[in-house]
Design an enzyme around this catalytic site. Structure first.
Site, PDB file in Angstrom:
ATOM      1  CB  CYS A  60      -0.881  -0.133   1.114  1.00 56.71           C
ATOM      2  SG  CYS A  60      -1.586   1.607   1.559  1.00 56.71           S
ATOM      3  CB  CYS A  80       0.787   1.472   4.248  1.00 58.56           C
ATOM      4  SG  CYS A  80      -0.734   0.754   4.262  1.00 58.56           S
ATOM      5  CB  CYS A  93       7.068  22.230  -2.266  1.00 60.54           C
ATOM      6  SG  CYS A  93       7.293  20.761  -3.436  1.00 60.54           S
ATOM      7  CB  CYS A 124       9.177  19.656  -1.127  1.00 57.63           C
ATOM      8  SG  CYS A 124       9.558  20.436  -2.568  1.00 57.63           S
TER       9      CYS A 124
END
Length: 362
Positions: free
Chosen positions: A56, A59, A175, A178
């Site tokens: 996932c 996850c 951002c 980022c």
């Protein structure tokens, strides 16, 4: 004397104890399974449990934040931070109505009736929730960074150093991409922290715009690689998963690290010495001495880090001459025993290099 029945019962108990102990990571997040879930949860402490799947993406994104949470609550005896792999323990996840990943649930002290966590998936937000539900007052642990922060004052000194391979992230604090990259980039820096010739760095391109413009940065994050051979810089166009970065750096910087920063089985191997080693192990003692002399000549030609590896080859060859053909095998077994213990990263590197090189003599 004890009866055979009693001895059998003791053996079963010890096996169960070892199985239980193995379910708890050296990390600070407890791994829960069908076997130990109700032994740990619903007892005399509250528990925050992440139900996840290894594949996932959400996850994986949560993982570093959840690890920080576990570390922060490590000494809080009234709270357990745990996780369940729903691929491996489907019935357990079904029992608690887990239908998507990750699902995070709070189990109050003495209860197996959970409350679903609906907040932000950051260490700070999770800690605030746990403190509220568990009556604790834990602060998020400060995690030391291995990413070197660049500014106009140190940029040229670091990046233009022709003895270093430097990966630079140009980012902006606001951002979103980022922020998403940050935990992965931190793991990249941690993986290569012991490599003296490799630097993982970043620069606030929003704050130092002239520096960003100089290198043609127009979007965030922008990653540029400055190898020893090209200080003009190259665009990094690879993937942004941890494995992508590790593979790139190993390929371009001649390193041999895995995602956790451990040396791989390739570390320390010197191609120019390999044929001599093959000749050495198949030769008689007199011939071995001649080949050792050739190895010494080859090692003299080596430079930098590889020269250090060459000295390990010579030491191994000399030990083989002194202690016989069984030395490499016996020494490798000893090194493996030591490596299984809790030792420093530096010591683990030293022993792994020796083990890798000795493997060629075995």
């Amino acid at each position: 004397m004890w009866s055979s029945k009693l001895m059998f019962e003791i053996s079963i108990s010890l096996a169960a104890l070892l199985l239980f102990a193995s379910s708890v990571l050296a990390d600070d997040v407890v791994v829960l399974t069908d076997d130990n879930f109700e032994k740990e949860v619903g007892k005399d402490r509250g528990a925050l449990i992440e139900f996840y799947a290894p594949w996932c993406g959400h996850c994986k994104k949560l993982a570093p934040e959840y690890e920080i949470l576990g570390t922060s609550f490590r000494k809080a005896k009234s709270v357990l931070i745990g996780k369940v792999d729903c691929d491996a323990h489907k019935s357990l996840c079904s029992k608690y109505d887990v239908s998507g990943y990750p699902t995070i649930k709070w189990f109050p002290r003495g209860s197996l009736e959970p409350k679903k966590y609906e907040g932000a998936r950051t260490a700070e937000a999770l800690a605030e929730f746990v403190n509220s539900e568990g009556g604790t007052n834990v602060k998020i642990a400060a995690v030391p960074s291995n990413v070197l922060v660049l500014t106009p004052d140190n940029f040229n000194q670091v990046v233009l150093d022709e003895t270093k391979d430097v990966l630079v992230e140009f980012y902006a604090p606001w951002c979103g991409h980022c922020k998403q990259l940050a935990p992965t980039y931190e793991k990249v820096a941690a993986a290569f922290k012991l490599e003296e010739d490799v630097v993982i760095a970043n620069v606030d391109a929003d704050k130092y715009r002239e520096l960003a413009e100089k290198y043609g940065v127009s979007g965030y994050p922008t990653l540029k690689f400055f190898p020893k051979s090209n200080k003009a810089g190259e665009d990094y166009g690879g993937g942004r998963d941890l494995n992508d970065f590790v593979t790139f750096i190993n390929d371009r910087c001649a390193t041999s690290r895995d995602e956790k920063g451990k040396l791989t089985s390739k570390a320390g191997i010197v191609a120019t010495l390999e044929n001599l080693v093959k000749e050495f192990i198949s030769a008689d003692n007199d011939k071995k001495k001649e080949i050792l002399a050739q190895m010494e000549e080859e090692v003299e030609k080596l430079k930098g880090t590889i020269a250090r590896y060459g000295k390990i080859y010579l030491k191994a060859a000399n030990k083989c001459l002194d202690k016989g053909a069984d030395y490499p095998k016996n020494e490798i077994q000893r090194l493996e025993r030591v490596l299984e213990k809790s030792i420093s990263d530096v010591k683990a590197d030293e022993l792994t290099l020796k083990k890798n090189i000795l493997s060629n003599f075995a």
